[in-house]
Design an enzyme around this catalytic site. Structure first.
Site, mmCIF file in Angstrom:
data_model
loop_
_atom_site.group_PDB
_atom_site.id
_atom_site.type_symbol
_atom_site.label_atom_id
_atom_site.label_comp_id
_atom_site.label_asym_id
_atom_site.label_seq_id
_atom_site.Cartn_x
_atom_site.Cartn_y
_atom_site.Cartn_z
ATOM 1 N N GLY A 76 0.804 -1.218 -0.016
ATOM 2 C CA GLY A 76 0.075 -0.089 0.250
ATOM 3 C C GLY A 76 0.739 1.077 -0.073
ATOM 4 O O GLY A 76 0.316 2.434 0.324
ATOM 5 N N GLY A 77 2.203 1.203 -0.285
ATOM 6 C CA GLY A 77 2.898 2.318 -0.151
ATOM 7 C C GLY A 77 3.546 2.828 -1.383
ATOM 8 O O GLY A 77 4.248 3.950 -1.738
ATOM 9 N N ASP A 130 7.786 -8.270 4.123
ATOM 10 C CA ASP A 130 7.789 -9.001 3.064
ATOM 11 C C ASP A 130 6.634 -9.824 3.178
ATOM 12 O O ASP A 130 6.390 -10.860 4.112
ATOM 13 C CB ASP A 130 9.065 -9.728 2.751
ATOM 14 C CG ASP A 130 9.078 -10.318 1.411
ATOM 15 O OD1 ASP A 130 8.339 -10.792 0.774
ATOM 16 O OD2 ASP A 130 10.184 -10.473 0.882
ATOM 17 N N ASN A 163 -3.122 -6.663 -2.891
ATOM 18 C CA ASN A 163 -2.599 -5.668 -4.092
ATOM 19 C C ASN A 163 -1.380 -6.272 -4.428
ATOM 20 O O ASN A 163 -1.023 -5.994 -5.510
ATOM 21 C CB ASN A 163 -2.880 -4.423 -3.756
ATOM 22 C CG ASN A 163 -1.989 -3.801 -4.483
ATOM 23 O OD1 ASN A 163 -2.290 -3.373 -5.806
ATOM 24 N ND2 ASN A 163 -0.852 -3.128 -4.159
ATOM 25 N N SER A 172 -5.889 -10.040 -12.656
ATOM 26 C CA SER A 172 -5.374 -9.480 -13.806
ATOM 27 C C SER A 172 -5.997 -10.019 -15.067
ATOM 28 O O SER A 172 -6.222 -11.163 -15.152
ATOM 29 C CB SER A 172 -3.820 -9.466 -13.896
ATOM 30 O OG SER A 172 -3.405 -8.992 -15.180
ATOM 31 N N TYR A 174 3.271 -15.437 -13.587
ATOM 32 C CA TYR A 174 2.316 -14.372 -13.120
ATOM 33 C C TYR A 174 0.959 -14.587 -13.616
ATOM 34 O O TYR A 174 0.033 -14.784 -12.956
ATOM 35 C CB TYR A 174 2.899 -13.075 -13.805
ATOM 36 C CG TYR A 174 2.118 -11.877 -13.427
ATOM 37 C CD1 TYR A 174 1.856 -11.361 -12.237
ATOM 38 C CD2 TYR A 174 1.211 -11.192 -14.485
ATOM 39 C CE1 TYR A 174 1.192 -10.348 -11.831
ATOM 40 C CE2 TYR A 174 0.459 -10.109 -14.192
ATOM 41 C CZ TYR A 174 0.397 -9.561 -13.139
ATOM 42 O OH TYR A 174 -0.373 -8.623 -12.841
#
Length: 256
Positions: A20-21, A68, A95, A147, A160
């Site tokens: 979130g950063g 992490d 996220n 995605s 991914y």
């Protein structure tokens, strides 16, 4: 970011965001703070400057806990700390992800495991950590970032795309398990969102033009487009939505 919609029921909610950063995650933190929510986020890199910016902008700061997400013990410990600070987590937004490009030939077992740990394993164990608190309250919203890459059959990052297909399946399975307790679980599948990272690493003029040609809407996605969708899934405005994969991609793929 420009605030478009207001969801009054998010005020005072305890929200936990992975990653979130930075990138879309930072926009999510900003967006939830603007709704009056209390936000905790985990990230590997120091986010002190971002926290200070949010304090100045909103008059209160998010709780940043460095760690992490592939360290499951640390991930779940930060979720406990979030609950201790702001109350049991009402909204989990998984996220954080790594869409590093790789070919089939170059992928080693260790690298496969590392990518799946970031892009799938952490999603499950974050949900596992928040579920008891949500079940006890009889409410909660878990939002897992998938995605459209796997729906498009994209090459260039098979670990991914595999993880993102798994995230959608995981979300549907957890929705079935947690639904009787009032907990909702949905996946959100963004299209190509032009974050700074994407623009720096992969967004060539040729590829951007080709992708825009595939979209129904001829405007590139920005983080704001994803934030509004997440706020909707987090709020009671979507109270009867669960087990779904919500696509926000400008009309690149079709579902249903």
């Amino acid at each position: 970011m420009t605030q478009i919609a207001t969801f009054h029921d998010l005020q005072g909610k305890s929200v936990y965001i992975t990653g979130g950063g930075s990138g879309i995650g930072a926009s999510l933190t900003d967006g939830f703070l603007a709704q009056g929510a209390n936000v905790t986020f985990i990230g590997r890199s120091d986010a002190s400057a971002f926290v200070a910016d949010m304090q100045e902008k909103h008059g209160r700061a998010p709780l940043f806990l460095q760690g992490d997400i592939t360290d499951t013990d640390r991930l779940q410990a930060t979720i406990k700390e979030a609950a201790h600070t702001f109350g049991p987590v009402d909204v989990l937004v998984s996220n954080a992800a790594n869409d590093q490009r790789h070919t089939m030939a170059e992928l080693t077992p260790d690298r496969w495991d590392a990518l799946l740990a970031i892009n799938l394993k952490a999603y499950f164990f974050a949900a596992q950590a928040v579920a008891p608190g949500m079940q006890a309250k009889g409410a909660g919203s878990i939002i897992n970032f998938s995605s459209v890459s796997y729906m498009m059959g994209n090459a260039g990052y098979p670990a991914y795309t595999t993880a993102n297909g798994g995230i959608t399946a995981l979300s549907r399975s957890l929705a079935r398990e947690l639904g009787p307790d009032g907990v909702r679980v949905n996946a959100l599948a963004p299209g190509w969102v032009l974050t700074e990272k994407q623009l720096e690493k992969w967004a060539t003029p040729k590829d951007l033009a080709a992708h825009l040609d595939r979209q129904c809407l001829k405007t590139h996605l920005a983080p704001r487009d994803i934030v509004d969708a997440v706020l909707f899934l987090a709020s009671d405005a979507s109270r009867m939505m669960t087990g779904q994969c919500m696509v926000v991609d400008g009309g690149t793929v079709t579902t249903g």
